[in-house]
Design a protein around this motif. Sequence first.
Motif, PDB file in Angstrom:
ATOM      1  N   VAL A   4      -1.809   6.631   5.678  1.00  0.00           N
ATOM      2  CA  VAL A   4      -0.563   7.150   5.102  1.00  0.00           C
ATOM      3  C   VAL A   4       0.178   6.028   4.381  1.00  0.00           C
ATOM      4  CG1 VAL A   4       1.648   8.242   5.599  1.00  0.00           C
ATOM      5  CG2 VAL A   4      -0.402   8.952   6.841  1.00  0.00           C
ATOM      6  N   ALA A   5       0.187   4.846   4.979  1.00  0.00           N
ATOM      7  CA  ALA A   5       0.832   3.697   4.337  1.00  0.00           C
ATOM      8  C   ALA A   5       0.137   3.357   3.021  1.00  0.00           C
ATOM      9  CB  ALA A   5       0.819   2.494   5.276  1.00  0.00           C
ATOM     10  N   ARG A   6      -1.183   3.450   3.009  1.00  0.00           N
ATOM     11  CA  ARG A   6      -1.924   3.170   1.773  1.00  0.00           C
ATOM     12  C   ARG A   6      -1.538   4.153   0.669  1.00  0.00           C
ATOM     13  NH1 ARG A   6      -6.337   0.164   1.231  1.00  0.00           N
ATOM     14  NH2 ARG A   6      -6.753   0.250   3.495  1.00  0.00           N
ATOM     15  N   VAL A   7      -1.374   5.413   1.037  1.00  0.00           N
ATOM     16  CA  VAL A   7      -0.960   6.428   0.065  1.00  0.00           C
ATOM     17  C   VAL A   7       0.435   6.115  -0.470  1.00  0.00           C
ATOM     18  CG1 VAL A   7      -0.325   8.856  -0.208  1.00  0.00           C
ATOM     19  CG2 VAL A   7      -2.439   8.252   0.969  1.00  0.00           C
ATOM     20  N   GLN A   8       1.315   5.684   0.405  1.00  0.00           N
ATOM     21  CA  GLN A   8       2.670   5.359  -0.033  1.00  0.00           C
ATOM     22  C   GLN A   8       2.665   4.176  -1.009  1.00  0.00           C
ATOM     23  OE1 GLN A   8       4.778   4.823   3.678  1.00  0.00           O
ATOM     24  NE2 GLN A   8       5.071   7.027   3.979  1.00  0.00           N
ATOM     25  N   LEU A   9       1.862   3.170  -0.744  1.00  0.00           N
ATOM     26  CA  LEU A   9       1.771   2.037  -1.661  1.00  0.00           C
ATOM     27  C   LEU A   9       1.157   2.471  -2.994  1.00  0.00           C
ATOM     28  CD1 LEU A   9       0.601  -0.809   0.745  1.00  0.00           C
ATOM     29  CD2 LEU A   9       2.878  -0.473  -0.229  1.00  0.00           C
ATOM     30  N   GLY A 140      15.239  -1.088  -3.042  1.00  0.00           N
ATOM     31  CA  GLY A 140      15.094  -0.264  -4.228  1.00  0.00           C
ATOM     32  C   GLY A 140      13.889   0.649  -4.149  1.00  0.00           C
ATOM     33  N   ALA A 141      12.825   0.176  -3.550  1.00  0.00           N
ATOM     34  CA  ALA A 141      11.604   0.985  -3.445  1.00  0.00           C
ATOM     35  C   ALA A 141      11.832   2.235  -2.603  1.00  0.00           C
ATOM     36  CB  ALA A 141      10.476   0.145  -2.852  1.00  0.00           C
ATOM     37  N   TRP A 142      12.708   2.148  -1.612  1.00  0.00           N
ATOM     38  CA  TRP A 142      12.979   3.309  -0.773  1.00  0.00           C
ATOM     39  C   TRP A 142      13.684   4.418  -1.546  1.00  0.00           C
ATOM     40  CZ3 TRP A 142      12.058   4.526   4.443  1.00  0.00           C
ATOM     41  CH2 TRP A 142      11.362   3.551   5.176  1.00  0.00           C
ATOM     42  N   GLU A 143      14.318   4.070  -2.665  1.00  0.00           N
ATOM     43  CA  GLU A 143      14.924   5.105  -3.504  1.00  0.00           C
ATOM     44  C   GLU A 143      13.861   5.928  -4.236  1.00  0.00           C
ATOM     45  OE1 GLU A 143      18.131   3.916  -6.065  1.00  0.00           O
ATOM     46  OE2 GLU A 143      18.656   2.210  -4.780  1.00  0.00           O
ATOM     47  N   ALA A 148       8.209   4.790   5.217  1.00  0.00           N
ATOM     48  CA  ALA A 148       8.256   4.725   6.679  1.00  0.00           C
ATOM     49  C   ALA A 148       6.934   4.238   7.266  1.00  0.00           C
ATOM     50  CB  ALA A 148       8.621   6.098   7.248  1.00  0.00           C
ATOM     51  N   ALA A 149       5.824   4.744   6.750  1.00  0.00           N
ATOM     52  CA  ALA A 149       4.526   4.329   7.278  1.00  0.00           C
ATOM     53  C   ALA A 149       4.232   2.871   6.931  1.00  0.00           C
ATOM     54  CB  ALA A 149       3.425   5.238   6.741  1.00  0.00           C
ATOM     55  N   VAL A 150       4.669   2.440   5.748  1.00  0.00           N
ATOM     56  CA  VAL A 150       4.500   1.029   5.363  1.00  0.00           C
ATOM     57  C   VAL A 150       5.307   0.145   6.300  1.00  0.00           C
ATOM     58  CG1 VAL A 150       4.937  -0.672   3.541  1.00  0.00           C
ATOM     59  CG2 VAL A 150       4.043   1.597   2.950  1.00  0.00           C
ATOM     60  N   ASN A 151       6.515   0.581   6.629  1.00  0.00           N
ATOM     61  CA  ASN A 151       7.398  -0.180   7.495  1.00  0.00           C
ATOM     62  C   ASN A 151       6.812  -0.362   8.886  1.00  0.00           C
ATOM     63  OD1 ASN A 151       9.959  -1.522   7.884  1.00  0.00           O
ATOM     64  ND2 ASN A 151      10.615   0.240   9.090  1.00  0.00           N
ATOM     65  N   ASP A 152       5.979   0.585   9.314  1.00  0.00           N
ATOM     66  CA  ASP A 152       5.405   0.547  10.667  1.00  0.00           C
ATOM     67  C   ASP A 152       4.020  -0.105  10.706  1.00  0.00           C
ATOM     68  OD1 ASP A 152       7.643   1.824  11.681  1.00  0.00           O
ATOM     69  OD2 ASP A 152       6.760   3.835  11.476  1.00  0.00           O
ATOM     70  N   ASP A 153       3.556  -0.596   9.571  1.00  0.00           N
ATOM     71  CA  ASP A 153       2.198  -1.145   9.495  1.00  0.00           C
ATOM     72  C   ASP A 153       2.279  -2.569   8.929  1.00  0.00           C
ATOM     73  OD1 ASP A 153      -0.425  -1.757   8.070  1.00  0.00           O
ATOM     74  OD2 ASP A 153      -0.964   0.110   9.094  1.00  0.00           O
ATOM     75  N   GLU A 154       1.892  -3.552   9.724  1.00  0.00           N
ATOM     76  CA  GLU A 154       2.031  -4.945   9.311  1.00  0.00           C
ATOM     77  C   GLU A 154       1.217  -5.261   8.063  1.00  0.00           C
ATOM     78  OE1 GLU A 154       1.516  -9.496  11.085  1.00  0.00           O
ATOM     79  OE2 GLU A 154       1.176  -7.748  12.384  1.00  0.00           O
ATOM     80  N   ALA A 155      -0.010  -4.759   8.008  1.00  0.00           N
ATOM     81  CA  ALA A 155      -0.853  -5.024   6.841  1.00  0.00           C
ATOM     82  C   ALA A 155      -0.256  -4.395   5.587  1.00  0.00           C
ATOM     83  CB  ALA A 155      -2.264  -4.495   7.075  1.00  0.00           C
TER      84      ALA A 155
END
Length: 225
Positions: A4-9, A140-143, A148-155
């Motif tokens: 999910v974090a990868r998708v957000q990035l 700014g990116a949060w706008e 959220a998933a990026v924030n919870d994933d160190e990598a």
Amino acid sequence: MNPVARVQLDELRQHLRSAALATAGGFRPPQDPLTSWFGRGVGLPHETLPEFEGKPMFPLLQIHVAELPYVPEQLRDVALLVLFHNQSRHPFDLPHGEGWLIREYARLDGLVPLPEVTKPVKPFPIRWTRVDDDAPAWEGAWEIVDLAAVNDDEAATDAFFDGFTRYTGTKVGGYPYEIQHGVGLHDFVFQVGSEEKVGWMWGDNGVGYFFRAPDGQWRWDCQFY
């Protein structure tokens, strides 16, 4: 990395912006006073230098819009603008026209060099370079994307800070370069960095941000270390 974090990035990469980056000097100064400059400006023959607290302000930045390799929508009908700053202090929390001022010109016809004034900067002509990969900083990116998933994933967090390019310095377009916190993306037009060669500093190596509303009203903000 969390899928999910990868998708957000990946989604964030779809929102990279173009910008025109300023480089001070490094080439023979042009004779044309209408080019882009740090520390020099033009105006109409009847215009004088704006004043603040009884002293003339000085032109900090002049932008000849046709020279920009990328032009944000807010400047489509502007041919040239001049940013003025006062000689006493940074006008934190002051509105447009008090301690700082931007003059816009729709045409170049009739513009002449403004009178010389004592100023805390060294004049340098500007060369512009286009980039197409300017990324927003954390707040700014949060706008734009829910991180959220990026924030919870160190990598993923490491990838956010190390895998994107964010341009500081003076630029037109792109995203505001955050130092302390978000300044907002809405109506952002350009920023002026702390330019060592020019001799200009916002506090401790800071950045001044300039925003133009649809009705043409300007506002500014500033952050530093």
